[in-house]
Design an enzyme around this catalytic site. Structure first.
Site, PDB file in Angstrom:
ATOM      1  CD  GLU A  71       3.208  -6.764  13.926  1.00  0.00           C
ATOM      2  OE1 GLU A  71       2.608  -5.689  13.686  1.00  0.00           O
ATOM      3  OE2 GLU A  71       4.096  -6.854  14.783  1.00  0.00           O
ATOM      4  NE  ARG A 131       0.481   0.907  17.001  1.00  0.00           N
ATOM      5  CZ  ARG A 131       0.370  -0.027  17.934  1.00  0.00           C
ATOM      6  NH1 ARG A 131       0.218   0.298  19.189  1.00  0.00           N
ATOM      7  NH2 ARG A 131       0.421  -1.289  17.614  1.00  0.00           N
ATOM      8  CG  ASN A 152      -2.081  -3.636  11.205  1.00  0.00           C
ATOM      9  OD1 ASN A 152      -1.395  -3.006  11.995  1.00  0.00           O
ATOM     10  ND2 ASN A 152      -1.623  -4.058  10.035  1.00  0.00           N
TER      11      ASN A 152
END
Length: 154
Positions: A42, A101, A46
């Site tokens: 994650e 997203r 990002n």
């Protein structure tokens, strides 16, 4: 441990595997490894999607293991930074709804790790620091302190 990778989508999987290999020396459970890999995934995603958007930049991943079986992972980028960190950490918040997203990246990191710190400066980049205590199985006769290094509380 320190790893420098270009912010390319295919490097997300490499980062996960590299961090898992680093953490393996603590003999974590499968669940613990999966949680760490997911949190790293994650954070790296990002950086790829949000920090650098349509250009390639550098992502640094640092790992440190403390004596009390606490692992610290930092994911650092030098991208555009986050204007409002508290807002970005809210579940379902996304700056890219057109890309479908979910806005759950920070929530997932917080769920799977014991401590999450996010520092960011617009135009300079972001650092995501994550801590996780690896719980040694009692059958091995190892008891560990669940505190965090440097006085960091959960």
């Amino acid at each position: 441990m320190e790893l420098k990778i270009p912010s390319k989508a295919q490097n997300e999987a490499f980062a996960r595997v590299a961090v898992a290999a680093f953490v393996a020396q603590l003999d974590p459970t499968l669940d613990e490894v999966t949680e760490i890999k997911t949190a790293v995934s994650e954070a790296v995603t990002n950086s790829i999607i949000h920090a650098y958007e349509d250009k390639i930049g550098e992502i640094i991943i640092k790992g440190k293991i403390y004596e009390n079986y606490v692992v610290e992972i930092e994911v650092i980028d030098f991208g555009k930074g986050i204007e409002d960190v508290e807002l970005a950490r809210q579940p379902l918040f996304t700056t890219k709804p057109d890309q479908e997203r979910s806005g759950m990246g920070f929530t997932v990191m917080e769920t799977f790790m014991d401590k999450l710190e996010v520092t960011s400066e617009v135009g300079k980049g972001t650092c995501v620091k994550m801590l996780k205590a690896i719980k040694k199985r009692k059958s091995e006769g190892v008891e560990i302190e669940q505190g965090f290094p440097g006085g960091i509380d959960k």
